[in-house]
Design an enzyme around this catalytic site. Structure first.
Site, short mmCIF file in Angstrom:
data_model
loop_
_atom_site.label_atom_id
_atom_site.label_comp_id
_atom_site.label_asym_id
_atom_site.label_seq_id
_atom_site.Cartn_x
_atom_site.Cartn_y
_atom_site.Cartn_z
N GLU A 97 0.95 -1.09 -0.05
CA GLU A 97 0.01 0.01 0.12
C GLU A 97 0.90 1.32 0.07
O GLU A 97 1.50 1.61 1.01
CB GLU A 97 -0.93 -0.02 1.19
CG GLU A 97 -1.83 1.41 1.34
CD GLU A 97 -2.81 1.21 2.50
OE1 GLU A 97 -3.29 2.28 2.70
OE2 GLU A 97 -2.88 0.29 3.18
N LYS A 226 -9.62 -14.93 15.38
CA LYS A 226 -9.48 -14.64 13.99
C LYS A 226 -10.67 -14.22 13.64
O LYS A 226 -11.27 -14.26 12.47
CB LYS A 226 -9.00 -15.82 13.09
CG LYS A 226 -7.44 -16.05 13.48
CD LYS A 226 -6.94 -17.31 12.79
CE LYS A 226 -5.36 -17.47 13.14
NZ LYS A 226 -5.03 -18.68 12.43
N ASP A 301 1.08 -14.25 12.77
CA ASP A 301 -0.07 -15.13 11.93
C ASP A 301 -0.94 -13.76 11.40
O ASP A 301 -1.74 -13.11 12.22
CB ASP A 301 -1.00 -15.76 12.74
CG ASP A 301 -2.31 -16.73 12.01
OD1 ASP A 301 -2.47 -16.04 11.03
OD2 ASP A 301 -2.59 -17.61 12.42
N HIS A 396 -1.84 11.17 -1.23
CA HIS A 396 -1.88 10.24 -2.12
C HIS A 396 -1.55 10.48 -3.74
O HIS A 396 -0.91 9.68 -4.26
CB HIS A 396 -3.12 9.38 -1.90
CG HIS A 396 -3.38 8.63 -0.70
ND1 HIS A 396 -2.96 7.31 -0.66
CD2 HIS A 396 -3.50 8.83 0.50
CE1 HIS A 396 -3.07 6.79 0.58
NE2 HIS A 396 -3.55 7.58 1.23
#
Length: 401
Positions: A97, A226, A301, A396
């Site tokens: 990103e 999760k 993870d 951006h």
């Protein structure tokens, strides 16, 4: 290779069985060639591996065909004043990103100029919550009462399976005849999911034997692993950690190009009111961005970014400016096990001074949690500042994204 490819095509050899007949590198190359033939896509770049394969194919990845490379950058230096992380560090961030690392870097500069981020671990406990079936709601209550009055026996059973794991808490709840038992463990420098699952299995055998409740599943989703869940926001999971910094009006003006009242109002209306209106469990600007980038870089993870996104960002008025803080109630991290031993990720952990087990046990994992929290604070500060100054789109555009 041709013979193995023929056997794969005719079904006499399975993809997952290649390592039983070939060295890891040869098995991966053969499997990759087969997939190339099946899909008609050349996978030369995927096959360009810089990590040692022997341990990875045994511990980290099945049916391996190569590696995916994620660009790695650094933000910093950032001054951190934690109980475990105390010093100036550079943060490794793996991301695709654009503008993310530049944003975190600006936050790091602001924090360092302000004298550093205060960081504290508030709670430490990895959870697993088995679900049992009782015969009736009366039986369900009896099961709960037995569990809460026999904590010492349950602890002894659970801890018999591990050197480092310590059962630190038990919570019980019911839904009709379903009984959920949330077991919380200190897991040393390991993130600890495997450790607590094995320990919970042993504890569950005792509970079933003594109460007559049937164990249905070792994970009953009251853990919660999760998945976004209020229980993790309220009770915590993994490391619960906060980071904060006092910003003067002068620093806010010089670095963020805005002012303290604007920063406070953006946080209130966006992170607090906006998140509440959306029914979000995360009351922050983009905490998951930094958690994900550091998780990927440091062998954590990535699916636990779900828990890492449950961050609460606050901005309090102060006499000379504002005090900005982030609280991450559920940050499951470790410095041993999982992906931490893969060479590229291990180098990032070494860069932070947290690779492997700490002395005392648990100190490296807590240090990593403090570092990530400070990184999240840097990211929040920068984005809040960009929004308050109406600079987000321009940033951006300038970076060509």
């Amino acid at each position: 290779m041709d013979e193995y490819l023929r056997r794969l095509r005719d079904g006499t050899l399975k993809l997952y069985a290649l390592e039983k007949e070939l060295a890891p590198g040869d098995a991966i190359a053969t499997r990759r060639r087969f997939i190339e033939e099946e899909t008609g896509v050349t996978l030369d770049r995927v096959g360009d591996c810089s990590i040692a394969l022997d341990s990875v194919v045994k511990k980290n990845c099945e049916n391996m065909i190569g590696t995916i490379q994620v660009p790695l950058g650094v933000a910093g230096p950032i001054r951190i004043k934690g109980e475990y992380a105390d010093g100036t560090l550079y943060l490794p961030l793996a991301t695709t990103e654009g503008a993310l690392i530049a944003s975190v870097n600006r936050g790091c500069s602001l924090i360092t100029a302000a004298g550093g981020a205060d960081v504290r671990i508030l709670k430490d406990g990895m959870t697993r919550a088995p679900v049992f079936a009782a015969d009736s709601i009366v039986h369900a209550k009896e099961v709960c009462e037995w569990i809460m009055s026999h904590e010492a026996e349950i602890r002894a059973e659970a801890e018999s399976t591990t050197r480092f794991g310590k059962l630190t808490g038990i919570e019980v709840t019911t839904a009709g005849t379903s009984v959920f038992v949330r077991l919380s463990f200190f897991t040393g420098d390991a993130m600890g999911m495997n450790m607590v699952t094995i320990a919970s299995a042993k504890a569950s055998e005792l509970i079933s034997r003594e109460t007559g409740a049937r164990l249905i599943a070792l994970s009953g989703n009251w853990c919660t692993d999760k998945k976004p869940a209020a229980v993790n926001v309220v009770l915590g999971r993994g490391k619960t950690v906060s980071a904060g910094v006092l910003l003067s009006q002068d620093l806010i003006s010089r670095v963020l190009k805005t002012d303290a009242p604007s920063l406070l109002e953006v946080n209130t209306r966006k992170n607090l009111v906006g998140s509440a209106r959306a029914g979000s469990y995360g009351f922050n600007a983009h905490a998951a961005n930094i958690v994900a980038a550091m998780f990927i870089a440091c062998g954590q993870d990535p699916a636990h970014v779900v828990e890492g996104s449950l961050c609460l960002t606050t901005v309090d008025p102060a006499p000379a400016g504002v005090y900005v803080s982030v609280t991450l109630p559920a940050l499951p991290v470790g410095t041993v096990g999982g992906g931490t031993s893969v060479e590229t990720q291990a180098e990032c952990l070494r860069m932070l001074g947290v690779f492997g087990g700490g002395d005392p046990p648990g100190s490296h994992a807590k240090k990593l949690a403090e570092i990530i929290a400070a990184g999240v604070l840097a990211g929040e500060l920068s984005l809040l500042g960009a929004l308050a100054a109406q600079h987000l789109a321009r940033a951006h555009s300038t970076l060509g994204r």
